[in-house]
Design an enzyme around this catalytic site. Structure first.
Site, mmCIF file in Angstrom:
data_model
loop_
_atom_site.group_PDB
_atom_site.id
_atom_site.type_symbol
_atom_site.label_atom_id
_atom_site.label_comp_id
_atom_site.label_asym_id
_atom_site.label_seq_id
_atom_site.Cartn_x
_atom_site.Cartn_y
_atom_site.Cartn_z
ATOM 1 N N LYS A 1 0.856 -1.189 0.000
ATOM 2 C CA LYS A 1 0.000 0.000 0.000
ATOM 3 C C LYS A 1 0.896 1.245 0.000
ATOM 4 O O LYS A 1 1.842 1.329 0.779
ATOM 5 C CB LYS A 1 -0.897 -0.039 1.248
ATOM 6 C CG LYS A 1 -2.038 0.937 1.230
ATOM 7 C CD LYS A 1 -3.118 0.540 2.229
ATOM 8 C CE LYS A 1 -4.219 1.581 2.254
ATOM 9 N NZ LYS A 1 -5.435 1.116 2.893
ATOM 10 N N ARG B 1 -25.542 -1.253 7.595
ATOM 11 C CA ARG B 1 -25.296 -2.695 7.598
ATOM 12 C C ARG B 1 -25.960 -3.383 8.796
ATOM 13 O O ARG B 1 -26.220 -4.574 8.764
ATOM 14 C CB ARG B 1 -23.778 -2.946 7.711
ATOM 15 C CG ARG B 1 -23.004 -2.765 6.438
ATOM 16 C CD ARG B 1 -23.055 -4.032 5.629
ATOM 17 N NE ARG B 1 -22.696 -3.814 4.252
ATOM 18 C CZ ARG B 1 -21.485 -4.040 3.750
ATOM 19 N NH1 ARG B 1 -20.525 -4.473 4.524
ATOM 20 N NH2 ARG B 1 -21.259 -3.845 2.474
ATOM 21 N N GLU C 1 -19.524 -4.463 10.774
ATOM 22 C CA GLU C 1 -20.474 -3.626 11.510
ATOM 23 C C GLU C 1 -21.564 -4.459 12.194
ATOM 24 O O GLU C 1 -21.993 -4.129 13.308
ATOM 25 C CB GLU C 1 -21.111 -2.597 10.571
ATOM 26 C CG GLU C 1 -20.180 -1.460 10.140
ATOM 27 C CD GLU C 1 -19.220 -1.820 9.019
ATOM 28 O OE1 GLU C 1 -19.318 -2.948 8.483
ATOM 29 O OE2 GLU C 1 -18.364 -0.989 8.674
HETATM 30 C C1 LIG Z 1 -18.941 -1.552 5.264
HETATM 31 C C2 LIG Z 1 -17.765 -0.625 5.254
HETATM 32 N N1 LIG Z 1 -17.163 -0.296 6.413
HETATM 33 C C3 LIG Z 1 -16.105 0.538 6.417
HETATM 34 C C4 LIG Z 1 -15.629 1.061 5.250
HETATM 35 C C5 LIG Z 1 -14.509 2.086 5.277
HETATM 36 N N2 LIG Z 1 -13.339 1.621 4.509
HETATM 37 C C6 LIG Z 1 -13.077 2.070 3.275
HETATM 38 S S1 LIG Z 1 -11.716 1.401 2.630
HETATM 39 C C7 LIG Z 1 -11.420 0.525 4.031
HETATM 40 C C8 LIG Z 1 -10.219 -0.354 4.131
HETATM 41 C C9 LIG Z 1 -10.162 -1.283 2.987
HETATM 42 O O1 LIG Z 1 -9.020 -2.063 3.104
HETATM 43 P P1 LIG Z 1 -8.746 -3.172 2.017
HETATM 44 O O2 LIG Z 1 -10.003 -3.840 1.627
HETATM 45 O O3 LIG Z 1 -7.664 -4.051 2.527
HETATM 46 O O4 LIG Z 1 -8.265 -2.344 0.767
HETATM 47 P P2 LIG Z 1 -6.944 -1.431 0.665
HETATM 48 O O5 LIG Z 1 -7.402 -0.029 0.876
HETATM 49 O O6 LIG Z 1 -5.994 -1.884 1.714
HETATM 50 O O7 LIG Z 1 -6.457 -1.667 -0.706
HETATM 51 C C10 LIG Z 1 -12.398 0.755 4.985
HETATM 52 C C11 LIG Z 1 -12.430 0.172 6.326
HETATM 53 C C12 LIG Z 1 -16.303 0.705 4.060
HETATM 54 N N3 LIG Z 1 -15.939 1.201 2.879
HETATM 55 N N4 LIG Z 1 -17.346 -0.136 4.093
#
Ligand SMILES: Cc1ncc(C[n+]2csc(CCOP(=O)(O)OP(=O)(O)O)c2C)c(N)n1
Length: 671
Positions: free
Chosen positions: A319, A432, A404
């Site tokens: 990342k 959710r 959630e």
């Molecule tokens: C249901 C939900 N909860 C929280 C989020 C907030 N959120 C957006 S991106 C993210 C992290 C995503 O991490 P990952 O799937 O590993 O992708 P990366 O950004 O590391 O590539 C979170 C927690 C969301 N988008 N949806």
């Protein structure tokens, strides 16, 4: 003499060496790469088809240009940064091997879709990324035939992909449908429901797991630890590349040795990775693959196309890759405001306090006094302002991942045990957990406190991130208390008040700055009641809550400049309402306008309108009436008609109706 000369010469050389060394040491290499972006290849890419003409070497060059493009454009507009830098090569390889839009790439969440947008003809859009009427920062079906899901919430991609695959199959078509899901999105239960179904149906689908071992903050949970164990360390990856390269460069026998070692390595690997959670669910597991090695990615993706079963390719990426600051702090660079490339992101110093900070302070104060308080977050520790609490009380802070639903029911369990859980979740993501709140918390009447950040209109992220539905979803739940603070002190008073309840409660607040406290706004809380300002006679009453109190106060000022007197009722309690008191409050006014920072249908306005007992009184509510796109909060408030100017316009537009009703009333009383 000679000695002195030699000594002098040595000294001179050492000095020169030192100068060269210090120049090299302090030279900002991370900056040099971006100072003169050259989009030699990228400028010719208008659609994924253009990748067909490029050699692997050129694809590597193209990836570097895409990375430069992202760094340059996001530094100007702000946006999602480190996830996009990490997924460049993977996206290039996917578009090279598959045939979009016939084959369909489904990005989970969608915040990492920038390289995809760049390759699908939307480079220009980055000038207005996430701005009002500009390009969305997420995949949007209306934007491109290459986007298939209007994403934003995590863990949905595999379900969407399976649905499309089954739908196409029923219509006699077969295309590759490829969900791309991050390791943190894979902590969400929906992803497993989909994998379970996919494994059962044994459909030919390629799932890409983009594993960078990060959510926004660190990735948490047993799955994350398992994935880390499955991926080998970076030093191993480096050693592997070195060993591969050396072997392949042995004259004559190099390739032969290499293929023998590879075969041997494969059998050892299958011995160790005989089964894992994915194979147990019926998918073929392939990986871990270096997600920055285009050659390897293309080779694996091409081979996997022929497999007639569900496959999961475990791709390891970094990342924030390619920009030293984001490589060091990928979490800080997950989503950024515009920044200077040379300096990196500089934490903004503002003397204004956000609601998130006010909550953060309040939970620290109350957490110190009451050891029963615990905080729960679903992968949003920093965003919800819980980081200081987690640091101070590591045993009382729970980051449960993007779960959630689980977070809410776990909080219910804690409340049963006598603990006081505060579950802090963004308003949009609490959608959710509607069933868990009703079924696990409200029916047993458990004292769980929900603090809903980013409630109401949310800037930049668009439809999926707006916090518009919490009031209408939960106002009707029996036994629920919903509060909306305007000032810092109100936040603390409300949290304190919620802790006195033995029933569930919600405190909702927007992504904005708190209002300055005042004698009226900071009056002690009275259950079910708000505060009236000014209380002397006016014809018009504006009723609102939370940050919109600021807009209402501004509107009152603007109205008074045109000789229209209006009063404000700041509700504080959105449910339960002290209806008798509210009836008494609204009675004297000819025009009552309820202004909602939420969807109007099912809002508090509906309840207040029912309280009007005078036929000649006009009571109406204004608020958001549709899904809202991206833009700044100010622009979106204007768009929805709830900024101060729109309130003034609305009030003046109603003046004729109010005047007519007054005339009718007079005539009626004379008769
Ligand atoms: C249901 C939900 N909860 C929280 C989020 C907030 N959120 C957006 S991106 C993210 C992290 C995503 O991490 P990952 O799937 O590993 O992708 P990366 O950004 O590391 O590539 C979170 C927690 C969301 N988008 N949806």
């Amino acid at each position: 003499m000679l000695d002195i000369n030699i000594l002098g010469l040595c000294f001179k050389h050492i000095k020169t060496a030192l100068i060269i060394w210090s120049c090299l040491f302090f030279y900002p290499f991370h900056i040099r790469r971006y100072s003169l972006p050259d989009y030699h290849l990228l400028s010719k890419i208008e659609s994924p088809n253009d990748l067909n003409k490029l050699t692997t070497k050129e694809l590597i060059q193209l990836s570097s240009e895409i990375r430069d493009f992202i760094i340059n454009s996001v530094s100007k507009t702000g946006g999602h940064f480190s996830s996009n830098l990490g997924i460049v090569e993977l996206t290039v390889a996917l578009h090279k091997v598959f045939n979009s839009p016939k084959d369909k790439l489904i990005f989970d969440v969608g915040h990492q879709c920038y390289p995809h947008k760049i390759l699908t003809g939307r480079k220009e859009g980055f000038k207005t990324n996430r701005q009002y009427k500009g390009m969305s920062g997420f995949t949007r079906r209306y934007e491109s035939p290459h986007d298939f899901a209007d994403a934003g919430h995590a863990s949905t991609s595999i379900s969407t992909a399976l649905g499309i695959l089954l739908g196409e199959e029923l219509q006699g078509e077969f295309n590759y449908i490829i969900p791309i899901i991050g390791d943190a999105a894979l902590t969400g239960g929906m992803a497993y429901e989909a994998l379970n179904n996919l494994g059962h149906l044994k459909k030919k689908m390629i799932v890409i797991l983009n594993d960078n071992n990060m959510a926004i903050d660190s990735s948490v949970g047993a799955i994350s630890s398992k994935l880390s164990r499955m991926t080998t360390t970076r030093s191993y990856q480096k050693f592997k590349h070195f060993a591969d390269w050396t072997m392949l460069h042995i004259p004559f026998w190099g390739k032969f040795f290499y293929s023998i070692v590879m075969r041997w390595k494969k059998s050892i690997k299958t011995l160790f990775y005989k089964s894992n959670i994915f194979t147990d669910l019926g998918l073929k597991y392939i990986g871990p693959i270096d997600g920055h090695n285009i050659n390897e990615l293309i080779r694996v993706l091409t081979r996997v196309k022929d497999l007639d079963q569900p496959v999961l390719i475990h791709v390891v990426t970094k990342k924030g890759r390619g920009y030293s600051y984001s490589e060091e702090s990928p979490g800080l660079y997950h989503g950024v405001k515009p920044f200077d490339i040379k300096q990196g992101v500089v934490p903004s110093v503002s003397n204004k306090l956000t609601y998130t900070q006010a909550f953060s302070k309040a939970i620290m104060t109350l957490g110190k006094e009451n050891k029963q308080i615990v905080a729960i977050t679903a992968a949003m520790m920093s965003g919800t302002g819980l980081a200081p609490f987690f640091k101070q009380y590591p045993k009382r802070g729970f980051d449960v991942g993007i779960t959630e639903e689980h977070a809410v029911t776990m909080a219910a369990g804690m409340a049963i045990s006598g603990i006081r859980p505060i579950v802090s979740i963004y308003s949009t993501f609490i959608q959710r957990s509607v069933d868990q709140i009703i079924h696990d918390v409200a029916i047993p009447g458990l004292p769980v406190i929900f603090t809903l950040d980013r409630a109401g209109i949310v800037p930049a992220d668009g439809e999926a991130h707006q916090g518009l539905f919490d009031i209408s979803l939960f106002r009707s739940v029996p036994g629920m208390t919903i509060l909306a603070p305007s000032t810092e002190l109100e936040m603390e008073m409300m949290l304190k008040y919620a802790l006195t309840l033995d029933t569930p409660s919600i405190i909702r607040y927007s992504k904005d700055y708190v209002l300055d406290g005042s004698e009226v706004l900071d009056r002690p809380l009275v259950q079910g009641c708000g505060v009236l300002y000014p209380s002397d006679s006016c014809d018009i009453l504006l009723i609102t809550y939370g940050e919109l109190v600021r807009e209402a106060l501004l509107a009152i000022d603007k109205l008074s400049s045109i000789d229209v007197n209006a009063a404000l009722y700041s509700m504080r309690f959105l449910t339960p309402l002290d209806k008798k008191e509210l009836e008494r409050i609204i009675k004297p006014y000819d025009l009552v306008v309820i202004i909602e920072d939420a969807i109007i249908t099912g809002g508090v306005g509906e309840e207040i309108m029912g309280l009007s007992s005078r036929e000649t009184q006009t009571v109406c509510s204004i608020g958001v009436s549709d899904f809202l796109t991206h833009g700044s909060r100010a622009e979106l408030k204007k768009h929805a008609g709830i900024d101060s100017d729109s309130i003034v316009n609305f009030v003046t537009s109603k003046s004729e109706e109010v005047r007519l009703k007054r005339v009718i009333e007079k005539i009626k009383t004379k008769w």
